[in-house]
Design a protein around this motif. Structure first.
Motif, PDB file in Angstrom:
ATOM      1  N   ASP A  31       0.589  -1.238  -0.133  1.00 28.80           N
ATOM      2  CA  ASP A  31      -0.102  -0.030  -0.072  1.00 28.80           C
ATOM      3  C   ASP A  31       0.842   1.203  -0.027  1.00 28.80           C
ATOM      4  O   ASP A  31       0.784   2.288  -0.570  1.00 28.80           O
ATOM      5  CB  ASP A  31      -0.936   0.082   1.205  1.00 28.80           C
ATOM      6  N   VAL A  32       1.832   1.136   0.899  1.00 28.83           N
ATOM      7  CA  VAL A  32       2.917   2.358   0.983  1.00 28.83           C
ATOM      8  C   VAL A  32       4.240   2.075   0.637  1.00 28.83           C
ATOM      9  O   VAL A  32       4.668   0.781   0.992  1.00 28.83           O
ATOM     10  CB  VAL A  32       2.661   2.840   2.361  1.00 28.83           C
ATOM     11  N   GLY A  33       4.881   3.049  -0.111  1.00 29.69           N
ATOM     12  CA  GLY A  33       6.242   2.899  -0.340  1.00 29.69           C
ATOM     13  C   GLY A  33       7.049   3.740   0.465  1.00 29.69           C
ATOM     14  O   GLY A  33       6.772   5.111   0.343  1.00 29.69           O
ATOM     15  N   LEU A  34       8.338   3.581   0.977  1.00 25.54           N
ATOM     16  CA  LEU A  34       9.105   4.532   1.402  1.00 25.54           C
ATOM     17  C   LEU A  34      10.329   4.606   0.464  1.00 25.54           C
ATOM     18  O   LEU A  34      11.065   4.001  -0.202  1.00 25.54           O
ATOM     19  CB  LEU A  34       9.827   4.062   2.759  1.00 25.54           C
ATOM     20  N   VAL A  35      10.495   6.063  -0.054  1.00 27.39           N
ATOM     21  CA  VAL A  35      11.283   6.450  -0.937  1.00 27.39           C
ATOM     22  C   VAL A  35      12.384   7.289  -0.544  1.00 27.39           C
ATOM     23  O   VAL A  35      12.031   7.953   0.330  1.00 27.39           O
ATOM     24  CB  VAL A  35      10.769   6.675  -2.431  1.00 27.39           C
ATOM     25  N   GLY A  36      13.510   7.485  -0.886  1.00 27.25           N
ATOM     26  CA  GLY A  36      14.504   8.385  -0.498  1.00 27.25           C
ATOM     27  C   GLY A  36      16.035   7.945  -0.974  1.00 27.25           C
ATOM     28  O   GLY A  36      16.286   6.621  -1.289  1.00 27.25           O
TER      29      GLY A  36
END
Length: 443
Positions: free
Chosen positions: A160-165
């Motif tokens: 559902d949610v992706g952490l990007v960076g």
């Protein structure tokens, strides 16, 4: 190791051969044909399994072949159909034809079934070739070969949610703090070399799946670093959390980091930049964080909501998670378009005669006839039976193969090849008149 790509070979089972047989009983001097049909070959079927997380199984087994059908028998007894081969794949697997890169299927739900290699039909026994002018045919067909192909499998993480960076901004620390996931964490770049999934539970029946997408760098959209290997996993997410090292502890400017990562997402796929996004200003417990936070707020204004957090102390994480949860609730359930294999496989050319086959010439001067329909007829012909060979000659003539060979310059005695069959082109010296009853039995 997280295996998210694989190349495998699949083949449907061949159909069983039909049989030429006649009724032989006492007091029945002229028993008719009673040869049974062969059984159909099994299919190779992919089944989505939510319990699988990687494609590692395909590293050790790369060939998958379904069972062939049994041959027909006398007394009109048909052969048994071959068993299907079922292969479990993770949810989120995209299946493509390795040769054409055509999309075959997108496995997006548990127990979703897709036929990726269809089994061949069984050959007909001589009982099926009875006509008004041939009451005792000796013709029988071989089974149709099963479809075969090489497949490219690509796993795109369903979250559902992706952490990007950028690397080392604290994504792994965040997912370990808010879920039961235990990723490897260390103070150097690319500690995370594979996507990590974690379930975030906020209350009874209130949860979502979060993916820690490994660190991106500038140029990732063009394949720099591990870009393509990881950017694909952002495609499945519905919500992005852009994690910034707001303290600048790595010597980078967090504002420049923000622009760089968003640029990489947009260049890889423009619609990624349109996904709902919030900013997690991480490492608020370190010096310099407050000043950079004010600069970021001035830069973004109302464009993106900013949550000051510290993954190390869990400060500010709860408001961030609740905001994301309510945002997902507002979006409603995710619906992925499912593309079935039937739309992409076993396509046979119909219509104009010239589209049903093609004729090329190899280096040795042999005329090579190719095409799914003509190759199927050759494969299903029993060349040990003269009547079956004569039938094939009629079919090729009706399809226009003989005339097409003349049109491209074939002369009497020239070599012609269809699949493994090689023969001399023969001119009979007159127009060939096909059997009118053959039309009923050709297909």
């Amino acid at each position: 190791m997280f295996y998210d790509q694989a190349k495998i070979y699949v083949k449907g089972g061949d159909g069983g051969n039909g049989v030429a047989s006649f009724r032989r009983e006492k007091y029945v001097p002229e028993g008719g044909p009673n040869g049974g049909d062969g059984g159909s070959g099994g299919n190779v079927i992919f089944i989505g399994d939510e319990g699988l997380r990687t494609l590692v199984d395909f590293r050790y087994q790369r060939h998958y072949k379904a069972e062939r059908g049994e041959h027909g028998m006398g007394k009109n007894m048909h052969g048994r159909n071959g068993e299907d081969m079922t292969v479990k794949v993770p949810i989120g697997t995209v299946v493509k034809d390795a040769e054409t890169n055509a999309l075959i299927a997108d496995i997006t739900s548990h127990n979703q079934k897709v036929i990726v290699a269809k089994g061949g039909r069984g050959g007909r026994g001589n009982a099926k070739f009875v006509s008004s002018v041939n009451r005792a045919p000796t013709i029988s067909e071989n089974g149709e070969p099963g479809a075969e192909r090489w497949l490219e499998l690509e796993l795109k993480v369903l979250a559902d949610v992706g952490l990007v960076g950028f690397p080392n901004v604290g994504k792994s620390t965040i997912i370990s703090a808010v879920s039961a996931a235990k990723p490897k964490i260390a103070n150097y770049h690319f500690t995370t070399l594979e996507p990590n999934l974690g379930v975030v539970r906020l209350g009874e029946g209130q949860s979502f799946v979060m993916a820690d997408i490994p660190g991106l760098i500038e140029g990732a959209h063009a394949g720099a670093g591990l870009g393509h290997d990881f950017l694909r996993h952002t495609e499945r997410t519905r919500f992005l959390i852009h994690v910034l090292d707001i303290s600048g502890s790595e010597g980078r400017d967090p504002l420049e980091d923000f622009d760089a990562i968003n640029k990489e997402l947009a260049l890889y796929k423009p619609d990624l930049a349109e996904k709902p996004m919030v900013v997690a200003a991480n490492k608020m417990d370190l010096p310099g964080a407050e000043g950079n936070l004010e600069r970021l707020r001035e830069k973004l204004g109302d464009e993106h909501l900013i949550f000051p957090v510290s993954a190390a102390t869990t400060q500010g994480l709860e408001p961030l998670l609740w905001h994301v949860y309510h945002g997902l609730e507002a979006m409603g359930p995710v619906v992925f378009e499912t593309v079935t294999a039937e739309k992409h496989m076993d396509v046979r050319v119909t219509g104009k005669k010239e589209e049903r086959f093609r004729i090329d010439r190899d280096e040795e001067g042999t005329f090579v006839v190719s095409g799914a329909e003509v190759e199927r007829h050759v494969a299903m012909t029993n060349f040990e039976n003269e009547e079956s060979v004569t039938r094939l000659q009629r079919i090729l003539d009706r399809m226009g193969v003989d005339q097409a060979l003349r049109d491209v310059g074939a002369k009497h005695g020239d070599q012609v090849r269809i699949r493994e069959l090689e023969f001399d082109f023969v001119e009979f010296g007159g127009d060939y008149a096909p059997d009118p009853d053959e039309a009923d039995n050709e297909e």
